[in-house]
Design an enzyme around this catalytic site. Structure first.
Site, PDB file in Angstrom:
ATOM      1  N   SER A 174       0.831  -1.193   0.000  1.00 12.95           N
ATOM      2  CA  SER A 174       0.000   0.000   0.000  1.00 12.95           C
ATOM      3  C   SER A 174       0.874   1.254   0.000  1.00 12.95           C
ATOM      4  O   SER A 174       1.719   1.401  -0.872  1.00 12.95           O
ATOM      5  CB  SER A 174      -0.959  -0.043   1.202  1.00 12.95           C
TER       6      SER A 174
ATOM      7  N   ASP B 156      -8.458  -6.647  -5.080  1.00  9.21           N
ATOM      8  CA  ASP B 156      -8.058  -5.324  -4.587  1.00  9.21           C
ATOM      9  C   ASP B 156      -8.561  -4.274  -5.573  1.00  9.21           C
ATOM     10  O   ASP B 156      -8.056  -4.152  -6.675  1.00  9.21           O
ATOM     11  CB  ASP B 156      -6.531  -5.266  -4.468  1.00  9.21           C
TER      12      ASP B 156
ATOM     13  N   HIS C 238      -7.744  -5.493  -0.706  1.00  4.47           N
ATOM     14  CA  HIS C 238      -6.466  -4.808  -0.495  1.00  4.47           C
ATOM     15  C   HIS C 238      -5.769  -5.270   0.776  1.00  4.47           C
ATOM     16  O   HIS C 238      -4.544  -5.377   0.819  1.00  4.47           O
ATOM     17  CB  HIS C 238      -6.722  -3.306  -0.443  1.00  4.47           C
TER      18      HIS C 238
END
Length: 378
Positions: A149, A315, A348
């Site tokens: 991320s 995601d 995610h």
């Protein structure tokens, strides 16, 4: 949240740090943690970059919150990132709230909390600060830089700016620039915080207030984007909080509502609202295309780094297509790159969970890179 400096490792840097905004920090502090031991050849160091809500306590017990570190699924003895084998460094990012300089720090010029007078920072600023930490630790070149991320953004920035400072890299579930959708989600979060009357123009600490409601809503909105429709449906569906019919009120009728409220309330006890503003803004400003005249390949044109890009099938915050753009850019400059898309319903957040294929991929790549790194240094 007030941090007991006796419980964390910190380094005070006296030299000025020039920021991308044009402003300068006359001095700054980095809070960091290490796991495992650095070997004699200094060829087993891994720099782990944390995501938006993370900190330096990637594994073990966080002495501030007394909870497990945010990446215990991946880092530890005999795990994918094996602390019996590797020396892991993880630092709280610039602008963070776990000891590194940020809005919760004291401005040495005024002897007061910075609050929103702290200068805005970027992903590059964060990376530049952590390279100074590597210098402090006398580590010239890491075996790997690793993160997911916002941590993955830092990995890409590190590889672009300091291509000679790492042998390999694992950017996970990330992007080379924030999309309009991601910027929109972050603006929603920031507006929720700033609309809370207790935010008080960022002066809430001085006024002994806390914009809990705003930060909680910001976290709830963010958390939705970390999950997947399949995962939410599988876990919650339309299950009611209590047996029976609807209560016909605005209380939490559905289990998913209660879950989000729990996530929001738990977050406000460990994170600073102003830091949330700063870090989401840094993510929005991140754009390796803009930094390289619109050509992503230019970011990596001199790279000799070995890469392993990892994405997750569900995601939708940073979909596989974003990782493939980086893959294409790396292939175009002849980089040594592999790519894995992990099939999962966890969206995610999958990189933080016990995802066997993901963890096998990280371990396999790291172990292979370590063997070839050792040979290259002989």
């Amino acid at each position: 949240m007030i941090i007991d400096k006796n419980k964390i490792k910190i380094v005070d840097f006296k030299k000025p740090l020039q920021l991308e905004s044009g402003q300068t920090l006359d001095g700054f502090t980095i809070a960091y943690e290490t796991f495992g031991a650095l070997n004699k050849n200094k060829d087993n160091a891994i720099l782990v970059f944390h995501a938006l809500s993370g900190d330096q306590f990637a594994t073990g017990i966080n002495p501030i919150t007394n909870k497990e570190g945010w990446w215990v699924t991946a880092i530890g003895p005999d795990k994918a990132v094996d602390t019996n084998k590797y020396f892991i460094i993880c630092a709280n990012v610039l602008g963070g709230c776990m000891g590194t300089s940020g809005p919760t720090s004291i401005n040495s010029k005024t002897n007061e909390l910075y609050g929103t007078t702290f200068p805005l920072v970027t992903i590059k600023d964060m990376v530049n600060a952590q390279v100074l930490l590597l210098d402090h630790l006398n580590i010239e070149k890491t075996l790997c830089v690793l993160g997911g991320s916002m941590g993955g953004m830092q990995v890409l920035q590190f590889c672009s700016t300091y291509p000679d400072r790492t042998y390999s890299a694992i950017p996970v579930a990330c992007t080379a620039s924030h999309s309009a959708q991601n910027i929109a989600f972050n603006e929603l979060a920031r507006q929720a915080i700033m609309a809370d009357p207790d935010w008080s123009n960022g002066e809430y600490v001085k006024l002994k207030k806390n914009p809990r409601n705003g930060l909680s809503i910001a976290r709830m909105a963010g958390h939705i984007s970390y999950l997947s429709e399949e995962g939410l449906q599988e876990r919650f569906g339309r299950k009611l909080q209590k047996k029976g019919d609807f209560k016909f009120s605005f209380d939490a009728d559905f289990q998913v509502e209660s879950y989000l409220k729990y996530q929001g309330n738990a977050f406000v006890d460990r994170f600073d609202a102003n830091s949330y503003l700063y870090l989401t803004r840094a993510m929005d400003y991140f754009d390796l295309y803009r930094e390289n005249d619109g050509v992503l390949a230019n970011a990596f044109k001199f790279t000799k780094i070995k890469y392993c890009l990892i994405s997750f099938s569900t995601d939708w915050l940073y979909p596989t297509a974003e990782s493939k753009k980086v893959l294409i850019a790396l292939n175009s400059v002849g980089a040594d790159v592999s790519f894995v898309e992990v099939v999962t319903n966890n969206g995610h957040d999958a990189f933080l969970l016990d995802e066997p294929e993901f963890l096998r991929s990280v371990k396999g790549f790291l172990d292979s890179a370590y063997e070839s790194f050792k040979i290259s240094k002989q």
